[in-house]
Design an enzyme around this catalytic site. Structure first.
Site, short mmCIF file in Angstrom:
data_model
loop_
_atom_site.label_atom_id
_atom_site.label_comp_id
_atom_site.label_asym_id
_atom_site.label_seq_id
_atom_site.Cartn_x
_atom_site.Cartn_y
_atom_site.Cartn_z
N SER A 1 49.15 14.98 32.16
CA SER A 1 49.22 16.09 31.67
C SER A 1 50.07 16.17 30.29
CB SER A 1 50.30 16.74 32.74
OG SER A 1 50.34 18.38 32.44
N THR A 2 51.40 16.59 30.40
CA THR A 2 52.05 16.50 28.89
C THR A 2 52.13 15.09 28.72
OG1 THR A 2 53.31 18.56 29.27
CG2 THR A 2 54.33 16.97 27.67
N HIS B 1 45.38 19.34 39.55
CA HIS B 1 46.08 18.84 38.34
C HIS B 1 47.19 17.51 38.87
CE1 HIS B 1 47.78 18.75 34.40
NE2 HIS B 1 49.12 18.98 35.12
N ALA C 1 44.53 14.07 33.88
CA ALA C 1 44.67 15.60 33.67
C ALA C 1 45.48 15.91 32.60
CB ALA C 1 45.38 15.87 35.02
N TRP D 1 55.10 17.75 32.36
CA TRP D 1 56.14 18.70 32.25
C TRP D 1 56.33 19.49 33.53
CZ3 TRP D 1 55.97 23.92 33.80
CH2 TRP D 1 57.01 24.72 33.22
N ASP E 1 41.12 21.60 38.55
CA ASP E 1 42.40 21.47 37.75
C ASP E 1 42.75 22.98 37.38
OD1 ASP E 1 44.61 21.20 35.92
OD2 ASP E 1 44.22 19.15 35.67
#
Length: 276
Positions: free
Chosen positions: A97-98, A256, A122, A31, A227
């Site tokens: 991530s997302t 991150h 991450a 994101w 992160d």
């Protein structure tokens, strides 16, 4: 441009590079970015002889800026639509991530018959927000603040994220790259504000605990211990424990956005995992 249309009429933009008969690696972005965030990985693995595929999540990048469906089930279903459209088999799914949440929900919801391995970089699972059962999570107020800042003026908000915590550029001695910051901002501003607003709830409040338990393919869990977006202690170690066949790899001091700032290390370790 390449697009596939979902069952609810959303056009998903995708890139598909490399030999059709090569092992496919499918990348799911974070994101509020786009498939462009995988440039360093896609160019590397293409040169290694793999087929590399990446898409822009609904509402992001060059995909349809629809107002609804910005939740993990739709994200997973959209990914399944793409995988089925391209008839990918034995795919390695990589999510940042997302995108890590998207990969986990996809494998749990749609099965592993088209997948061989996965990698979470991450990533947001098991659950980001603090709850009674997840006391190490971040307070909901943090994510409410993200939504308020986005609604008030996402251009400055995105600039501040990229120039600060995302890449660790706010750390003492860091050397910020203006080009990396501008590219993050560019990708974010390509997408729709409503999709990004709803996406904050999707990545922060979705509980992937049961999804992780269902996954049986080998999964590499990569996470930096510095992160500042998805705190290490409440994410990667917990995910690795919930996975039946998970391996945790921790990177000291990595931020991150390590697929970009530490691409050489991440790519080499990911290649080793894929070949193992």
């Amino acid at each position: 441009m390449n697009h596939v249309t979902t069952k609810d009429g959303v056009q998903i933009f995708y890139k598909d590079w490399g030999p059709a008969n090569a092992t496919p690696i499918v990348f799911s972005h974070g994101w509020p970015l786009s498939s462009d965030d995988w440039d360093a990985q896609m160019m590397f693995f293409l040169a290694q002889g793999f087929r590399v595929v990446a898409h822009d999540r609904r509402g992001h990048g060059r995909s349809s800026q629809v107002w609804d469906g910005h939740d993990m089930n739709h994200y997973a279903d959209d990914l399944a639509t793409l995988v089925n459209h391209l008839d990918l088999k034995g795919a390695v799914h990589v999510g940042h991530s997302t995108g890590g949440g998207e990969v986990v929900r996809y494998l749990a919801r749609h099965g592993e018959n088209r997948a061989s391995k996965a990698c979470l970089i991450a990533a947001v699972p098991p659950l980001m927000v603090r709850t009674a059962s997840n006391p190490g999570g971040l307070p909901k107020d943090v994510f409410d603040g993200f939504q308020a800042a986005l609604a008030a003026g996402r251009s400055q908000f995105y600039r501040d994220i990229a120039a600060g915590p995302f890449y660790g550029y706010n750390r003492p001695g860091a050397k910020p790259s203006e080009a990396v910051i501008e590219n993050w901002w560019r990708q974010g501003m390509m997408g729709g504000a409503k999709a990004h607003y709803d996406g904050i709830v999707a990545f922060s409040q979705t509980d992937f605990t049961e999804d992780l338990k269902k996954i049986t393919v080998p999964v590499l869990v990569m996470h930096g211990d510095d992160d500042q977006i998805v705190p290490y202690a409440d994410s990667a170690p917990l995910s690795a424990k919930l996975l039946k066949n998970g391996t945790l790899k921790t990177y000291k001091g990595f931020p991150h956005g390590m697929p970009t700032t530490e691409a050489a290390t991440i790519n080499a370790d990911l290649l080793a995992f894929i070949k193992s």
